[in-house]
Design an enzyme around this catalytic site. Structure first.
Site, PDB file in Angstrom:
ATOM      1  N   TYR A  41       0.823  -1.216   0.000  1.00  0.00           N
ATOM      2  CA  TYR A  41       0.000   0.000   0.000  1.00  0.00           C
ATOM      3  C   TYR A  41       0.857   1.266   0.000  1.00  0.00           C
ATOM      4  CZ  TYR A  41      -3.919  -3.088   1.188  1.00  0.00           C
ATOM      5  OH  TYR A  41      -4.863  -4.082   1.179  1.00  0.00           O
ATOM      6  N   ASP A  61     -10.550  -8.473   8.092  1.00  0.00           N
ATOM      7  CA  ASP A  61     -11.957  -8.280   7.714  1.00  0.00           C
ATOM      8  C   ASP A  61     -12.689  -9.617   7.700  1.00  0.00           C
ATOM      9  OD1 ASP A  61     -11.913  -5.578   7.567  1.00  0.00           O
ATOM     10  OD2 ASP A  61     -12.664  -5.446   5.515  1.00  0.00           O
TER      11      ASP A  61
END
Ligand code: NAD
Length: 356
Positions: free
Chosen positions: A141, A251
């Site tokens: 990222y 998640d």
């Protein structure tokens, strides 16, 4: 203890849930003889409106001078214009960077009273208690990326880089946490394919060998981890992984509990204050209705007491109060499964009642 706590209520349901956590912190301070000086500062969409900046300088300065920061949530449709000069999320990325918060901690814990809320079978999720450490400021990222022409049109690339130091510091934090839990550490990578994962694995193994020989340690490939998390989640205690794999498996893990309104998270660095928040967003669909579940934010406040203020007992008091409230059958609408439900402030009051 005297501690400075910064509250960043944020947008949407943020102020509603932070208000409940603030009350709980006040009660904890009174009950245990501490002084918590709590101040509120703008951040997110509301700060764009008032200061033209999602993270005004005075907010950042207050956070840096504090012992811990509790954030509600930021964002909402009002600030969603992709052509806007700045967006609420920019404040989140900047605060993590400025406060050098390289580790994101996400507990994935199921509550006996809420086992029916999980999409998985009760027998699988009962007793799950995992603490995930996701590296937050490196990896793919934050690597270089770009596009270039290609015979078929275009091609795009993203670099995934980790250094020895970046890996060592998060593995160390995870190792320390595992020592005070069930003494089991799992590192997740993709070392069968990626060079960056092969470095991750060898550095992790070295840190564990030299500093955490008291732990049971295993490496698991991220694709296998995705399966194990839903087939045998109870087998994991502390899990450490890089930014992208952590994003995905945390998640997935959060779904084991079946309720977004219950899960806290923390972002911490080597020293300095940490940032604590619920994993849910600003829930614009229910903002202002007084029905948001405040428990994730209350549990985030407990994490702040544990990880930034060193107040383990006080953190445990809050967690026990939340357990007791759920065991007594109290629910907000998101976890009520159609049954009777409490408002945000009624749920906060139940936790306070249980504490006292
Ligand atoms: P969300 O988490 O805000 O909401 C998803 C669903 O869960 C909604 O139906 C909402 O009503 C429900 N929900 C969430 N928290 C709840 C709670 N405490 N009690 C009861 N129900 C709850 O996710 P979203 O709708 O994708 O995002 C809304 C906004 O929040 C967006 O602007 C997004 O960018 C932002 N967001 C912010 C953060 C953050 O501040 N860290 C994180 C995620 C999303």
């Amino acid at each position: 203890m005297d501690a400075k706590i910064v509250l960043l209520p944020g947008d949407g349901i943020g102020p509603e849930v932070v208000a409940q956590a603030e009350t709980v912190l006040k009660v904890i301070a009174e009950r245990n003889g501490h002084v918590f000086e709590m101040t509120r500062h703008p951040m997110g969409g509301n700060a764009i409106d008032s200061h033209g900046d999602p993270l005004p300088e005075e907010t950042l300065a207050a956070c840096q001078a504090s012992n811990g920061v509790l954030l509600g949530a930021v964002g909402g449709p009002k600030w969603d214009d992709p052509n806007a000069k700045t967006r609420p999320e920019a404040g989140l990325l900047r605060i993590r960077k400025e406060m050098k918060l390289f580790a994101n901690l996400r507990p994935i814990k199921t509550y006996k009273a809420l086992l029916d809320s999980s999409p998985l079978k009760k027998e699988i999720v009962e007793g799950v208690d995992i603490l995930c450490f996701r590296e937050l400021t490196g990896g793919i990222y934050f690597g270089q990326s770009g596009r270039r022409p290609h015979a078929s049109g275009e091609e795009a690339w993203s670099e995934m880089i980790y250094s020895t130091g970046e890996i060592e510091r998060i593995v160390r934090l995870a190792g320390i946490a595992a020592q005070s839990r069930r003494k089991k550490l799992t590192s997740v990578d993709k070392a069968n394919v990626l060079e960056v994962s092969r470095l991750w694995r060898s550095v992790t193994e070295n840190v564990v060998k030299n500093e955490f020989s008291d732990l049971t340690f295993e490496n698991v490939l991220v694709d296998a981890m995705a399966m194990h998390l839903i087939s045998r989640p109870r087998d994991f205690d502390v899990v450490v992984t890089g930014n992208m794999f952590g994003d995905i498996i945390t998640d997935e893990g959060s779904m084991l509990t079946g309720s977004l309104g219950m899960l806290p998270s923390a972002s911490i660095g080597e020293d300095g204050p940490g940032l604590y928040e619920p994993i849910h967003g600003s829930a614009p669909d229910i903002a202002g209705k007084g029905i948001a579940n405040p428990l994730a934010t209350i549990l985030a406040a407990a994490m702040m007491l544990r990880h930034s203020l060193g107040l383990e007992d006080e953190a445990a008091q809050i967690e026990a109060a939340v357990d007791a409230v759920l065991d007594a059958g109290h629910r907000t609408a998101d976890i009520a499964r159609g049954g009777a439900s409490l408002s945000t402030s009624e749920m906060g009051a139940k936790v306070v009642e249980s504490l006292s």
